[in-house]
Motif scaffolding. Structure first.
Motif, mmCIF file in Angstrom:
data_model
loop_
_atom_site.group_PDB
_atom_site.id
_atom_site.type_symbol
_atom_site.label_atom_id
_atom_site.label_comp_id
_atom_site.label_asym_id
_atom_site.label_seq_id
_atom_site.Cartn_x
_atom_site.Cartn_y
_atom_site.Cartn_z
ATOM 1 N N GLN A 180 16.803 -22.740 58.735
ATOM 2 C CA GLN A 180 16.684 -21.467 58.003
ATOM 3 C C GLN A 180 17.683 -21.360 56.859
ATOM 4 O O GLN A 180 18.170 -20.281 56.531
ATOM 5 C CB GLN A 180 16.839 -20.270 58.970
ATOM 6 C CG GLN A 180 15.664 -20.112 59.923
ATOM 7 C CD GLN A 180 14.326 -20.119 59.175
ATOM 8 O OE1 GLN A 180 14.134 -19.332 58.252
ATOM 9 N NE2 GLN A 180 13.436 -21.041 59.540
ATOM 10 N N GLY A 181 17.970 -22.511 56.277
ATOM 11 C CA GLY A 181 18.824 -22.505 55.090
ATOM 12 C C GLY A 181 20.310 -22.445 55.382
ATOM 13 O O GLY A 181 21.120 -22.336 54.461
ATOM 14 N N GLU A 182 20.673 -22.565 56.645
ATOM 15 C CA GLU A 182 22.094 -22.420 56.993
ATOM 16 C C GLU A 182 22.984 -23.389 56.202
ATOM 17 O O GLU A 182 23.987 -22.987 55.614
ATOM 18 C CB GLU A 182 22.255 -22.660 58.499
ATOM 19 C CG GLU A 182 23.584 -22.176 59.036
ATOM 20 C CD GLU A 182 23.784 -22.567 60.502
ATOM 21 O OE1 GLU A 182 22.816 -22.426 61.284
ATOM 22 O OE2 GLU A 182 24.889 -23.027 60.840
ATOM 23 N N ALA A 183 22.601 -24.662 56.183
ATOM 24 C CA ALA A 183 23.425 -25.652 55.474
ATOM 25 C C ALA A 183 23.427 -25.369 53.972
ATOM 26 O O ALA A 183 24.461 -25.515 53.299
ATOM 27 C CB ALA A 183 22.903 -27.060 55.742
ATOM 28 N N ASP A 193 19.347 -16.594 45.855
ATOM 29 C CA ASP A 193 18.119 -15.796 45.829
ATOM 30 C C ASP A 193 16.887 -16.700 45.906
ATOM 31 O O ASP A 193 15.926 -16.405 46.612
ATOM 32 C CB ASP A 193 18.019 -14.976 44.534
ATOM 33 C CG ASP A 193 19.077 -13.883 44.480
ATOM 34 O OD1 ASP A 193 19.724 -13.618 45.521
ATOM 35 O OD2 ASP A 193 19.261 -13.310 43.395
ATOM 36 N N GLY A 194 16.946 -17.787 45.145
ATOM 37 C CA GLY A 194 15.822 -18.720 45.128
ATOM 38 C C GLY A 194 15.600 -19.330 46.509
ATOM 39 O O GLY A 194 14.458 -19.515 46.948
ATOM 40 N N THR A 195 16.693 -19.644 47.191
ATOM 41 C CA THR A 195 16.576 -20.241 48.524
ATOM 42 C C THR A 195 15.952 -19.240 49.498
ATOM 43 O O THR A 195 15.102 -19.598 50.325
ATOM 44 C CB THR A 195 17.961 -20.710 49.013
ATOM 45 O OG1 THR A 195 18.510 -21.601 48.024
ATOM 46 C CG2 THR A 195 17.870 -21.426 50.349
ATOM 47 N N ALA A 219 10.967 -17.704 52.491
ATOM 48 C CA ALA A 219 9.933 -16.714 52.801
ATOM 49 C C ALA A 219 8.535 -17.222 52.474
ATOM 50 O O ALA A 219 7.537 -16.584 52.827
ATOM 51 C CB ALA A 219 10.216 -15.428 52.024
ATOM 52 N N GLN A 220 8.459 -18.368 51.801
ATOM 53 C CA GLN A 220 7.146 -18.882 51.387
ATOM 54 C C GLN A 220 6.423 -19.614 52.515
ATOM 55 O O GLN A 220 7.055 -20.206 53.390
ATOM 56 C CB GLN A 220 7.310 -19.862 50.215
ATOM 57 C CG GLN A 220 7.605 -19.204 48.872
ATOM 58 C CD GLN A 220 7.767 -20.235 47.757
ATOM 59 O OE1 GLN A 220 8.237 -21.348 47.997
ATOM 60 N NE2 GLN A 220 7.394 -19.864 46.547
#
Lengths: 570, 570
Positions: B447-450, B485-487, B492-493
């Motif tokens: 979920q983007g943590e790294a 923001d982009g991440t 969410a996509q």
């Protein structure tokens, strides 16, 4: 998949995007009726598909060779050239008085696009001859015209351009070749010229060199240069090839691509030549011809983009890898990133082609009407066509390789040849950096008048599309405003700053212009359908880059000159 | 100008940009003292400059050849390889228990960078062997380790990776090669593999193939694949090359570049092999090795960027054309657009190299500490290093050709070879599109943590720089926010949308990260000097592109799937 000539696409572009009807409505080009357009497109299309495309790989694998001082063209090239000549395709736009068809350059551009996509190396030959025909039409004496033009237009003889010398590339004024009067109206031309495409060959009976050289009283720099026509064989009394002239091919270059086009080092040792135009006015004569040659080279880039796109599309439809991510075709085109690449290729190809044809229309209108505004439009568009067309050729060929995956690196597939061939188009006929310098310096000597007039048209186009396609029209309108601001900022810059941002500005202009033509295409099909989808992809995906490009342009040169040379080398 | 190993640059990067000191401070890498670093960099630098660089053009002109079933390497390659092996450069990071130096991968990356810049085709050989060493270290039995590792690490034997089959490229799971148990612990491996780099040669005494194949009870797809080591010559009782195995080179590919590296079609006909790792777990074993091989290929791109940059700089300093526009050198480097290209090349090279070394540091820290956060950092950076490193290699080589003007298209200058050689790096070891898919899918399973942790560090870096370099720090901080923001938008996509924007997102990430490292470099020299100038050029000129890239990413896939296939072909 073999090459398929995009005849329908040209028809659509001519009818709905670049307003070719206005050209056909002039007295000069009244012959360019819909029936003629149809015949030209389908005729050149058939030649390209059936005769030229099968030669392309021969040219790469068995390039031109120098044997005992004579250049042998690639297998099949002589026959391919013969069919180009017999079809009249060398002289599509040439003067009917000397055997040309006298058709608009716009149609000739479509012809060159198809021939270049099919076999770029061979198409370069008639392209150069067309440049020579144009130079002679504008600048040569009646005698020279009568002698050379029929032979060049019929394709019996071919033409070359001899500008570059080892120390004089972009800086043409540094050339050292000399011409001494022989006392009989002819001149003895001496010097060495490099990068002479099709400088010699065995596909036609004579090769006519246009050579830039300096008269004994020629000033240093570009102001002291004159232009001469120097044939390989001197015409005899009947105008047929006679005695061999004092010139020879020293060697052929070993190039990254375009192997089928012999690139010669030419040595002139007191070769007999005749002056074209006035003494010391050779550069002016070259410029007439160079502007249209630049359009021609831009179209070469576009043509290769089309070849590479068709080639990659066929592969993406055929090649299956993994389960489709989304989509129902089954080939790798169902993978979103492959689809993104293909659509990006097609969208840029369309934009570049529309720009090039609009450029050709402007040249035709200038010729037909003498209107200075059309002249200025053509002059403004030329560097954009040349650079964006060739950059698009390279980018599309790169993407074509990428779509092929590992097979893209293997020569047998042909994907790599497109890149190796097209790479030179961003360099010759003035590098794309030289084009950008031309755009921001010479083409802005009108204080941006021609640019602002075009931006105005882009905004009007966006206004017209606002009802039907509000989001796309809005994006194009904003981009045009941003280009207007950017142009004003450019005009306020010192020349060093302008030059530092010139390539970025040039590309930004091309993107906004490309979006404009995409919008016109979308509107022409009623805002729904395949052209609208393509317009949407271009405007959503490519157009936004213009902002970063104009930001870079505004930076000027300050940061570039804050580096010292030593630090760059460490 | 001959290649100059950038030893000072590496030292600066290690000391001031990627915090190599923390690696040297671990127990595992305690040997990596400043003296050792110095010895490694200067030793590999000297080898690259003096021994390898002079071989580069040989490899291009006289590529590897298949003669009577045996591959003959390019002239001089055997001696060059011998010196690589004797210097210990195959095993810089390998286990000391088997003869390796046991040094950090970060140092090995510097070594590979220099060797690749000097002669990419030859450097690919030890790079592949390093991948094999790593796979064996992690997955092989003690017996296999004892037999193979000393030979591979010493360079007496070399290693290859056999994944691809004609129908199984990016989709490895589609492979058909089979392995049947022989009953004695060995297996009979059969199948055809393509694109096997250095699949055979005469520069070392044995070639060990790591082959992916399916056991009789292997499930379809990637879950049923096992890994085998299959040597060209079966080791005898003393562990020396004995009887020839049942495998052969069917043919070598004719490639766009990298001619010095033989790319083989390999045929295994019941060849004897031994399993590496557990049955059906071959993909897991390959992935261990593949992550670091991807780092290695990213560095190949960077290495060629350095070679091409140095080559173009030398030309731009030497070549004179016209009057200098601004500047006092006299060469074409005084023309703003040429200077812009060179500085852009150097700035991207620095950014890509810093990213790659930070990636290597993360791998070293993960190994030395077992910390999962370092593992996640390394995993996140790997596709970025691979794609941005190789894209930079291509872009810099393209610019290098452009700076050479007409000479760039002529093979003698060497400018074109850089492009032809480096082109494959964006394709092999997973195309850059595959890297992007890996980044937005697998590497975002946290979920983007790294990613968010890294973005946090970028913002902290910008905060730290705000006092000394407010404008640059502000730009980097804003870009990091925009990447955050982009991440979030990416996460969410739906997957199809993510994949459609994956390449754009990947490049945006690389630009922001590159700007971060440039800022660190500028700060390290006190915000004034050549590194600050370079940081300024990168942040002003390249970083702004991230906005358009993230805008493209946000578009997702909708417009791409609004095209129907028929319309793309028309």
């Amino acid at each position: 998949m073999p090459y398929r000539a995009p005849v329908e696409d040209f028809r659509f572009l001519l009818d709905h995007v670049v307003d070719f009807a206005q050209v056909a409505a002039t007295e000069r080009f009244g012959d360019a009726t819909p029936e003629t357009v149809e015949a030209i497109l389908s005729g050149a299309g058939r030649l390209s598909e059936e005769v030229l495309a099968p030669l392309n790989r021969n040219g790469d694998l068995q390039g031109a060779k120098l044997e005992n001082g004579v250049v042998r063209a690639s297998p099949g090239f002589a026959e391919g050239y013969r069919q180009i000549a017999e079809g009249g395709w060398v002289g599509t736009s040439a003067d009917p008085e000397f055997g040309g068809m006298g058709l608009p350059l716009t149609l000739n551009s479509c012809v060159n696009d198809m021939m270049g996509a099919a076999c770029l190396a061979l198409q370069l030959n008639p392209l150069l001859t067309q440049g020579q025909i144009e130079a002679l039409e504008h600048h040569a004496s009646d005698e020279i015209k009568a002698l050379y033009l029929p032979k060049l237009i019929s394709g019996e003889w071919t033409g070359t351009m001899n500008l570059t010398e080892p120390q004089a590339g972009s800086d043409v004024g540094a050339l050292r070749s000399r011409a001494e009067p022989n006392g009989d109206g002819s001149y003895a031309v001496s010097g060495q010229k490099i990068f002479i495409s099709w400088g010699d060959h065995d596909v036609a009976e004579n090769v006519c060199h246009l050579v830039l050289a300096r008269l004994p009283d020629g000033a240093p720099g570009t102001r002291g240069i004159s232009l001469f026509i120097v044939p390989k064989y001197l015409p005899d009394a009947e105008g047929n090839p006679g005695v061999a002239n004092s010139l020879k091919v020293v060697s052929l270059e070993h190039k990254m691509g375009l192997h089928g086009s012999p690139t010669a080092v030419m040595q002139f040792d007191g070769a007999t030549g005749w002056m074209v135009g006035a003494p010391h006015k050779g550069m002016a004569a070259m410029f007439t011809m160079m502007n249209n040659a630049r359009l021609g080279v831009g179209i070469q880039g576009i043509s290769v983009a089309d070849g590479a796109y068709q080639h990659a599309l066929a592969y993406a439809l055929d090649r299956v890898q993994g389960k489709p991510v989304t989509g129902t075709h089954g080939g790798i085109i169902d993978h979103p990133d492959v689809r993104r690449m293909l659509i990006g290729m097609k969208a840029e190809l369309f934009a570049a082609r529309a720009i090039a044809l609009a450029n050709a229309v402007a040249i035709d209108m200038a010729r037909a009407t003498g209107d200075a505004e059309w002249d200025a439009r053509a002059a403004l568009l030329t560097p954009i066509t040349k650079s964006y067309g060739t950059d698009t050729g390279i980018a599309v060929a790169q993407a074509g390789i990428q779509i092929h995956g590992g097979m893209g690196f293997i020569e047998e597939t042909g994907a790599a040849q497109y890149l190796r061939d097209v790479r030179v188009t961003a360099i010759y006929e003035g590098t794309n950096g030289i084009q950008a310098a031309d755009l921001v310096a010479r083409k802005m000597m009108d204080q941006g008048e021609a640019a602002f007039r075009l931006i105005e048209e882009i905004e009007e186009g966006a206004e017209a599309a606002r009802g039907r396609l509000p989001d796309l029209a809005g994006a194009v309108w904003l981009a045009a405003e941003s280009l207007r601001d950017g142009t004003e900022a450019l005009l306020a810059q010192a020349m060093t700053d302008r030059l530092a941002g010139s390539v970025a500005y040039q590309r930004a202009f091309a993107l906004v212009l490309g979006a404009h033509f995409h919008l016109k295409a979308a509107l022409a099909e009623g805002g729904e359908g395949s052209r609208t989808a393509l317009a949407r992809s271009f405007i959503l995906r490519m157009l936004p880059q213009h902002g970063a490009l104009l930001a870079e342009m505004r930076e000027g040169a300050a940061d570039l000159y804050a580096h010292n040379i030593e630090s760059l080398a460490s």
